[in-house]
Design a protein around this motif. Structure first.
Motif, PDB file in Angstrom:
ATOM      1  N   ASN A 115      52.451  37.046  21.028  1.00 33.67           N
ATOM      2  CA  ASN A 115      52.488  37.878  19.821  1.00 33.67           C
ATOM      3  C   ASN A 115      53.306  37.226  18.713  1.00 33.67           C
ATOM      4  O   ASN A 115      53.025  37.406  17.527  1.00 33.67           O
ATOM      5  CB  ASN A 115      53.036  39.266  20.152  1.00 33.67           C
ATOM      6  CG  ASN A 115      51.973  40.157  20.764  1.00 33.67           C
ATOM      7  OD1 ASN A 115      50.803  40.085  20.388  1.00 33.67           O
ATOM      8  ND2 ASN A 115      52.364  40.990  21.706  1.00 33.67           N
ATOM      9  N   HIS A 136      54.152  47.484  20.816  1.00 34.25           N
ATOM     10  CA  HIS A 136      55.253  46.801  21.513  1.00 34.25           C
ATOM     11  C   HIS A 136      56.126  46.002  20.537  1.00 34.25           C
ATOM     12  O   HIS A 136      55.635  45.484  19.530  1.00 34.25           O
ATOM     13  CB  HIS A 136      54.641  45.850  22.549  1.00 34.25           C
ATOM     14  CG  HIS A 136      55.637  45.258  23.495  1.00 34.25           C
ATOM     15  ND1 HIS A 136      56.162  44.001  23.320  1.00 34.25           N
ATOM     16  CD2 HIS A 136      56.212  45.754  24.612  1.00 34.25           C
ATOM     17  CE1 HIS A 136      57.007  43.735  24.317  1.00 34.25           C
ATOM     18  NE2 HIS A 136      57.053  44.782  25.111  1.00 34.25           N
ATOM     19  N   SER A 138      57.158  43.107  20.582  1.00 36.79           N
ATOM     20  CA  SER A 138      56.723  41.735  20.293  1.00 36.79           C
ATOM     21  C   SER A 138      55.626  41.706  19.219  1.00 36.79           C
ATOM     22  O   SER A 138      55.516  40.722  18.480  1.00 36.79           O
ATOM     23  CB  SER A 138      56.237  41.047  21.571  1.00 36.79           C
ATOM     24  OG  SER A 138      55.226  41.788  22.206  1.00 36.79           O
ATOM     25  N   HIS A 211      49.460  46.185  29.576  1.00 36.21           N
ATOM     26  CA  HIS A 211      49.506  47.253  30.590  1.00 36.21           C
ATOM     27  C   HIS A 211      48.101  47.654  31.044  1.00 36.21           C
ATOM     28  O   HIS A 211      47.905  48.791  31.477  1.00 36.21           O
ATOM     29  CB  HIS A 211      50.237  48.491  30.048  1.00 36.21           C
ATOM     30  CG  HIS A 211      51.731  48.392  30.105  1.00 36.21           C
ATOM     31  ND1 HIS A 211      52.443  48.469  31.291  1.00 36.21           N
ATOM     32  CD2 HIS A 211      52.655  48.210  29.135  1.00 36.21           C
ATOM     33  CE1 HIS A 211      53.744  48.359  31.034  1.00 36.21           C
ATOM     34  NE2 HIS A 211      53.898  48.195  29.738  1.00 36.21           N
TER      35      HIS A 211
END
Ligand SMILES: *Cc1c(COP(=O)(O)O)cnc(C)c1O
Length: 399
Positions: A115, A136, A138, A211
């Protein structure tokens, strides 16, 4: 000079402790797995790892790591473009591309690095990035590194995404970035609707499926498969640090020209060392196993149903869904922040390792225990955990 800075650090650390935000690390005496032992000697069942498919200590994966270690050596001491590319790196990239339904893939030391390296080279100041507010850390950092204009939409809200796309209409190129699964809730992004809006407003789509890769979707390819849009997502970021073995490493998979360009311009790829051969070879093995058998994915899903059904029947509130992240909610109860911490501590005493999350990790009044189910859990271990949730729930007045 250090004296004055030391005072500064000590003040900051004290404030972190006073706010109850200090993170203590429990030291494990065992490999990662379902049954672990902490330094204090307690043997506990682990319900808070990202070890979704149980690959952390799978003998097949460890054997593949061991083989790659001796076949390809300990490390490369080089970035990819100098002398750090081995056959095993190319093999992993082509297997990842095939598994994710993409043209090609590029390896990074972590998904955090992926990322960090994907936005900046692709989108300059004439462009726009439209990002979900719960993405997230990142993604947030990666977007900050890019010169593109930033637009943030409310979590999973397609009406707000559309508003932001309208506001970004002057941009030369637009990219929508979303987590495939939001990790505090276990909810799945509406990737199909995101692709529809991307078509209407001419935007690229990037999904971070850290995930999801390996177990979400009919054959475990991820949220793009789950939402029926495997051919409509331009870029997928994912990690090898969760379901795919849990060691480390990550990748960006996507359209051929974009991946080729990232190999030329992506800074964490150009200026950081090659992924270690042992991890690379082991991740190839993980993808082979996933391609040959649906057993682990099916076990994960049936374990997840078992826990979700049982915990609701016991009278707890959860965020509904299908994901093995199961947030058990305490927000409707008095003093929910403390309750979630006390609850997690009481469960640990009963042999169940879970973590309580409260503000500021989640919004005020949304305290929770985040349970994570694994294919490696045995049904009787899930039943044991449910018993302990009921026991502690009655003791602390949560049910
Ligand atoms: C865990 C996670 C990451 C970080 O993965 P690493 O490979 O450990 O750096 C990035 N994005 C998302 C959505 C994650 O859940």
């Amino acid at each position: 000079m250090y004296g004055r800075f030391k005072d500064h650090m000590e003040t900051q650390l004290r404030q972190i402790r006073e706010r109850g935000l200090y993170k203590k690390e429990r030291v494990l005496e065992t490999p990662q797995g379902v049954e672990i032992r902490t330094e204090s000697g307690a043997k506990v069942l682990n319900f808070c790892a990202n070890n979704y498919l149980g690959f952390c200590n799978d003998p097949r994966v460890m054997a593949a790591a061991n083989y790659a270690f001796f076949r390809w050596g300990f490390g490369l001491a080089s970035v990819r473009f100098i002398c750090g590319t081995q056959k095993v790196h190319r093999e992993l990239e082509s297997r990842l591309a095939e598994f994710l339904g993409m043209d090609d893939a590029i390896l990074y030391s972590s998904a955090f690095d992926a990322n960090g390296g994907v936005f900046e080279p692709l989108l300059d100041e004439t462009c726009a990035i439209v990002s979900d507010e719960l993405n997230h850390a990142s993604i947030i950092d990666g977007v900050r590194l890019a010169k593109a204009k930033r637009f943030v939409y409310r979590n999973n809200r397609m009406d707000d995404l559309e508003d932001q796309l309208v506001q970004a209409r002057e941009a030369k190129f637009k990219l929508i970035a979303t987590d495939g699964v939001f990790s505090m809730d276990g909810t799945i992004a509406q990737v199909d609707k995101i692709c529809d809006l991307a078509d209407r407003y001419e935007a690229l789509v990037l999904v971070d499926d850290s995930h999801a890769t390996g177990f979400i979707g009919p054959t475990g390819r991820g949220t793009h498969e789950h939402c029926g849009v495997m051919d409509r997502v331009d870029l997928i970021v994912t990690t090898f640090g969760k379901a795919l073995g849990g060691a480390s490493g990550g990748c960006v998979a996507g359209r051929r020209e974009i991946i080729e360009f990232l190999r030329q311009r992506s800074r964490p790829y150009l200026f950081s060392n090659s992924l270690s051969p042992a991890i690379t070879g082991a991740t190839v093995e993980v993808l082979k196993i996933l391609g040959e058998s649906a057993e682990l994915r099916e076990r994960l899903m049936s374990n997840t149903r078992l826990f979700r059904d049982g915990i609701e029947r016991a009278g707890f509130r959860i965020v509904p869904g299908i994901h093995p992240i199961v947030p058990v909610l305490f927000g409707h109860l008095p003093d929910d922040a403390r309750l979630s911490q006390d609850f997690a501590n009481a469960l640990l005493d009963e042999g169940i390792y879970v973590i309580g999350f409260s503000y500021p990790v989640v919004p005020v009044g949304k305290s929770r225990i985040r349970v994570q189910i694994s294919a490696a859990h045995m049904p009787d271990q899930i039943a044991f955990a449910l018993d302990k949730f009921r026991l502690v729930g009655r003791k602390l007045g949560a049910i």
